[in-house]
Design a protein around this motif. Structure first.
Motif, short mmCIF file in Angstrom:
data_model
loop_
_atom_site.label_atom_id
_atom_site.label_comp_id
_atom_site.label_asym_id
_atom_site.label_seq_id
_atom_site.Cartn_x
_atom_site.Cartn_y
_atom_site.Cartn_z
N ASP A 79 0.82 -1.22 0.00
CA ASP A 79 0.00 0.00 0.00
C ASP A 79 0.85 1.27 0.00
O ASP A 79 0.36 2.34 0.31
N GLN B 79 1.99 2.95 -2.40
CA GLN B 79 1.60 3.96 -3.41
C GLN B 79 0.12 4.32 -3.29
O GLN B 79 -0.46 4.91 -4.19
N ARG C 295 -3.28 6.12 -1.60
CA ARG C 295 -3.63 7.32 -0.84
C ARG C 295 -4.05 6.90 0.58
O ARG C 295 -4.79 5.93 0.74
N PRO C 296 -3.61 7.66 1.59
CA PRO C 296 -3.89 7.26 2.98
C PRO C 296 -5.40 7.12 3.24
O PRO C 296 -5.83 6.21 3.96
N THR D 239 -7.68 6.08 1.20
CA THR D 239 -8.14 4.79 0.65
C THR D 239 -7.81 3.68 1.62
O THR D 239 -8.63 2.83 1.97
N LYS D 240 -6.54 3.71 2.07
CA LYS D 240 -6.08 2.66 2.97
C LYS D 240 -6.94 2.60 4.24
O LYS D 240 -7.39 1.53 4.65
#
Lengths: 358, 358
Positions: free
Chosen positions: A30, A32, A34-35, A37-38
């Protein structure tokens, strides 16, 4: 089917991302991402109680409902035939199956033995084409094992076997009864020749006293039929092979063709060898069955579309595979009885490769 | 090889019992065991630090170093050929392999998908012979997946494929160049006929625009070669089959033989189909290659011992399997690139089934 459980798809839907994105989060791929999304994915995993650890189920129940089937390799069509039958029999008992290969070398077998705990089946059936020493790493496993084999297990494991000698004796007798006067055998185990130094008295002694090995036991049936008909064993027409593949059959046929007097019939140790024998005879101008009759063992699907279609012994592969699955599941369920031997039935399938045309 | 670890054999030796006794203790099958024996085994397990839980290793490292290969079933010899090659390629990368079957029905696939977390491989390669919907339970897995397939994965997964169209065009062109004037195709996907209702314009349109499916793409190469040579496509000699097995080849040949005018050559969708075609032609009195030339695709081992030996396209199975293993291992190791397509090479193996004798 178990009750519906949360899947990666549910997580993806809830987090409004692709399945691949969820997979990337689970597998820490993860960097690459976006935080936002994660964290959305992580929240969805938590909210849904999604079980990300693939070993957790096995730990919880102690059983995986998977049966393993291991063999040296896929060098002959019988193996695929057996895997299909084993898988069908297992599913009838509610089990999934996996197949794996342990090759022919000690190093491969150590590697394979080491992989067994990682593969995570509840038990394994081993398909052996040669005797395996009880000290082999293959046997040092803490899951139930059975053997699909014609070799003894020194009383350690259940064995699923075939009536090799009886069926071969029946097949050879049938050829005699149909007028054959000279019958060759292709596919005698090369290991017998190592032990006998090709001394025919010693060879006969080894064969008559054999209790192990489908090649040797099928050869024994051939020898018994000769004795029954008061015939000498034509030792120069008993041709050894190293393996039981079509290519072994090709080489052995060229060895047979060096003889001055050829047989009118050939019993081959299995269907794969028989197909190599037929191929080589036809390429050398012989007609089958008019000049030479050829037959095999196993009734693999290919025997039916062989040119000509192959006479063979049917060992009822469905029954054979079911015996193996039942024995293995019984051991998984805690059966503590002494090791058993289970034997399939047989019948002769007569096709054009031995049929006499008038 | 990992460093030497404690095995069940070590435990048995230390406790002075058989391996089976240790196994019985581990699996709670000890109700008929003397208490002294049981406690001696338990002490040996503890003293040696023997790891009894077969899921523990997977939990600890997160990786099992096992690759899975799943396919519908073992209905054709190509499958065994691929499993051997995949296993060899995997071992070169330090992985063990398991194979499993997901059948042809949705129910079977749900069952199989449910078994994946229990089998415990680090990733799976799926061998698809038909398109699978992205919503299939097969894809709802939290381990890396790749496809060995000629069907698109909608960009979700790496695909390992073959130059189906190019090789088929080359093969058909070679037949024309060697003097064939009428070439049939056996093994057109039955699904194409469902879509086209056997309307030849619609069929041609579907084939020319196809990007998916080894059967369709091989048929496309056949069509392109006809166009290249300014020939009409003989649609009544393009024979559909449901599967790609020898038995499909037998049935399709009888359908071809209903035509009043027979071809001088037949391109078969694979070697298994070609063997069924050859068998049926010979049984109906045709000589190969004198009257009808026959060829296939895949270069399975059996193509060499076919009677006559079969002309076929070699897709370099070793390279093909290595591409699959490398792609899967790369994903397991965290490769986040977009999905790729990897294509093997090909060459034509000319054998007697198409050779012209003067």
């Amino acid at each position: 089917m178990p009750a519906k459980r949360t899947t990666i798809k549910d997580v993806a839907k809830k987090a409004n991302v692709s399945i691949r994105t969820v997979s990337n989060v689970i597998n820490n791929r993860d960097d690459q991402m976006r935080p936002g999304t994660k964290s959305r994915v992580e929240r969805a995993i938590k909210d849904l109680g999604y079980q990300v650890n693939r070993s957790a189920r096995a730990l919880k129940t102690g059983k995986t409902k998977v049966l393993g089937l291991a063999m040296p390799d896929f060098d002959q069509p019988f193996i695929g035939f057996l895997v299909n039958a084993f898988d069908e029999a297992a599913r009838r008992r509610g089990y999934a199956t996996v197949s794996s290969l342990f090759g022919f070398s000690n190093e491969r077998r150590r590697d394979f033995a080491d992989s067994i705990p990682r593969i995570n089946a509840d038990g394994w059936a081993y398909l052996f084409e040669e005797p395996i020493h009880p000290d082999s790493p293959l046997f040092q496993q803490n899951v139930p094992l059975i053997l699909i084999s014609d070799y003894s297990s020194a009383g350690m494991y259940d064995i699923i076997t075939m009536p090799n000698t009886e069926s071969s004796q029946y097949l050879t007798n049938t050829l005699f009864d149909q007028g054959s006067s000279s019958i060759a055998f292709i596919g005698a185990p090369e290991s017998l020749y190592d032990k006998s130094a090709a001394d025919s008295d010693k060879l006969k002694y080894l064969i008559m006293n054999a209790t192990d090995g489908n090649g040797t036991l099928r050869l024994k049936g051939y020898v018994l039929a000769h004795l029954q008909h008061g015939k000498e064993i034509p030792w120069n027409q008993v041709i050894p092979t190293k393996h039981m593949t079509s290519f072994s059959g090709v080489t052995a046929t060229y060895n047979l063709l060096k003889n001055k007097v050829l047989p009118d019939s050939i019993v081959c140790v299995n269907d794969a060898v028989a197909m190599g024998v037929i191929s080589t005879l036809i390429r050398n101008g012989f007609s089958i069955p008019e000049q030479i009759r050829v037959c095999g063992f196993d009734n693999i699907p290919e025997s039916e579309i062989s040119v000509p279609p192959l006479t063979t012994i049917n060992f009822h592969i469905d029954q054979y595979a079911q015996l193996a699955v039942d024995a293995l599941v019984s051991r998984i369920n805690g059966n503590l009885e002494p090791a058993n031997t289970f034997t399939s039935g047989f019948n002769l399938i007569e096709r054009e490769s031995t049929r006499i045309f008038s």
